[in-house]
Motif scaffolding. Structure first.
Motif, PDB file in Angstrom:
ATOM      1  N   ARG A  25      47.742  35.065  45.066  1.00 61.46           N
ATOM      2  CA  ARG A  25      46.748  35.103  43.993  1.00 61.46           C
ATOM      3  C   ARG A  25      47.404  35.602  42.719  1.00 61.46           C
ATOM      4  O   ARG A  25      48.134  36.585  42.731  1.00 61.46           O
ATOM      5  CB  ARG A  25      45.580  36.014  44.384  1.00 61.46           C
ATOM      6  CG  ARG A  25      44.536  35.243  45.177  1.00 61.46           C
ATOM      7  CD  ARG A  25      43.370  36.093  45.586  1.00 61.46           C
ATOM      8  NE  ARG A  25      42.893  37.008  44.568  1.00 61.46           N
ATOM      9  CZ  ARG A  25      42.266  38.149  44.839  1.00 61.46           C
ATOM     10  NH1 ARG A  25      42.054  38.483  46.084  1.00 61.46           N
ATOM     11  NH2 ARG A  25      41.847  38.935  43.869  1.00 61.46           N
ATOM     12  N   VAL A  26      47.180  34.902  41.620  1.00 65.99           N
ATOM     13  CA  VAL A  26      47.790  35.274  40.345  1.00 65.99           C
ATOM     14  C   VAL A  26      46.681  35.690  39.389  1.00 65.99           C
ATOM     15  O   VAL A  26      45.690  34.992  39.244  1.00 65.99           O
ATOM     16  CB  VAL A  26      48.570  34.085  39.746  1.00 65.99           C
ATOM     17  CG1 VAL A  26      49.241  34.465  38.447  1.00 65.99           C
ATOM     18  CG2 VAL A  26      49.609  33.565  40.739  1.00 65.99           C
ATOM     19  N   THR A  27      46.838  36.861  38.754  1.00 62.36           N
ATOM     20  CA  THR A  27      45.842  37.285  37.758  1.00 62.36           C
ATOM     21  C   THR A  27      46.544  37.566  36.433  1.00 62.36           C
ATOM     22  O   THR A  27      47.725  37.916  36.417  1.00 62.36           O
ATOM     23  CB  THR A  27      45.105  38.571  38.201  1.00 62.36           C
ATOM     24  OG1 THR A  27      46.069  39.508  38.652  1.00 62.36           O
ATOM     25  CG2 THR A  27      44.099  38.288  39.293  1.00 62.36           C
ATOM     26  N   ASP A  28      45.823  37.420  35.337  1.00 60.64           N
ATOM     27  CA  ASP A  28      46.368  37.692  34.008  1.00 60.64           C
ATOM     28  C   ASP A  28      46.677  39.173  33.840  1.00 60.64           C
ATOM     29  O   ASP A  28      45.935  40.020  34.320  1.00 60.64           O
ATOM     30  CB  ASP A  28      45.344  37.290  32.936  1.00 60.64           C
ATOM     31  CG  ASP A  28      45.443  35.807  32.647  1.00 60.64           C
ATOM     32  OD1 ASP A  28      46.500  35.231  32.945  1.00 60.64           O
ATOM     33  OD2 ASP A  28      44.460  35.244  32.140  1.00 60.64           O
TER      34      ASP A  28
END
Ligand SMILES: [Zn+2]
Length: 304
Positions: A25-28
């Protein structure tokens, strides 16, 4: 997922890499202390002489010659290829092959930019390729970044130095000659020449050309060695497998040539080793073809 780095074309000097998988999962995240653009330029001379492909590298240079944008078919897919010659501020020249979107981007600049102004390119995270003993660079699939005549400090500084050298930049970009393959004779003409006595006195590691006559082939020493199928280094027996120190892993082994010869010229004599590529070129056969199935048997026997 964290994994050990690949043996070749690593993008960082770190021993491990982060791999994005399906469930990652990639978050800003606002990371102001991480600079957006940093370069660690490799000298053209290092690339020409060493050609180490362990890491992806950054280069800066200006275009001095170009080939036409070509369309090629590779594995059933159509690709665009643009080959150019780059030069650095010390006058070293390096061939650069750009594929697909990188080829199109530079081609657009070559058509549209002012002809009397230099085309300065930065190729970030590019690959070093070795062919026929000559090293060149290429974009690394989609991971390279191509920056052409941008308003970056690196471009400005390079342009200033180039202008100071040349007064005003008047060198036009020439067409690469149509001879595509570099023969041994061309290669030798472009490499520094040495005699055997020069070689004896030489203290730095570099590629040179030596014209000498083979007077003896050492039949006592082994004429082939078990090598790593990935990086071609000599591998050592590790139980029933082979271990490669460069790949840091057990690897499949393939036999490669190493023939020791005694050569002489007017200044003296010296013992040299001819490796696989050279031997194959001379006798026209690969060691694996000569050994045939026997090679596999011998490799298995070494393991026992
Ligand atoms: Zn290896």
């Amino acid at each position: 997922m964290v994994a050990p780095s690949d043996p070749r074309f690593r993008s960082t000097r770190h021993t491990h890499k982060i791999v994005f998988i399906n469930t990652t999962r990639v978050t800003d995240f606002l990371a102001e202390n991480i600079p957006v653009v940093t370069f660690n330029f490799t000298d053209f001379r290092d690339i020409i002489n060493n050609g180490d492909d362990t890491w992806l590298i950054d280069v800066i240079g200006h275009v001095i010659e170009r080939d036409a944008l070509r369309e090629l078919n590779k594995n059933g897919r159509s690709h665009k290829l643009l080959e150019v010659g780059l030069q650095d501020l010390s006058g070293n020249k390096l061939k650069c092959a750009l594929w697909d979107k990188y080829a199109e981007e530079l081609s657009t600049h070559l058509i549209n930019d002012k002809p009397d102004s230099p085309i300065i390119i930065i190729l970030q995270l590019c690959m070093v390729k070795s062919f026929n003993g000559k090293n060149s660079i290429s974009n690394a699939f989609h991971s390279s970044k191509l920056l052409i005549n941008e308003n970056l400090e690196e471009h400005r500084e390079y342009r200033e130095k180039l202008m100071m050298q040349a007064g005003t930049f008047s060198q036009s970009i020439s067409q690469i000659s149509t001879h595509r393959s570099v023969g041994i004779s061309d290669d030798l003409l472009q490499t520094e020449h040495m005699t055997i006595s020069d070689l004896m006195d030489c203290t730095s590691e570099r590629s040179v050309a030596l014209l000498a006559k083979v007077v003896e082939i050492d039949c006592e020493s082994k004429w082939w060695y078990p090598s790593c199928s990935t990086c071609f280094r000599k591998v050592d027996r590790n139980g029933v497998q082979f271990y490669c120190e460069k790949c840091i892993d057990n690897v499949p082994a393939i036999p490669r040539n190493r023939i020791q010869v005694l050569v002489f010229d007017v200044t003296g004599s010296i013992s040299l080793v001819m490796f696989d590529k050279v031997v194959t070129e001379i006798i026209g056969k690969k060691v694996a073809d000569i050994l045939g199935d026997l090679g596999k048997v011998i490799l298995n026997l070494i393991c026992l």
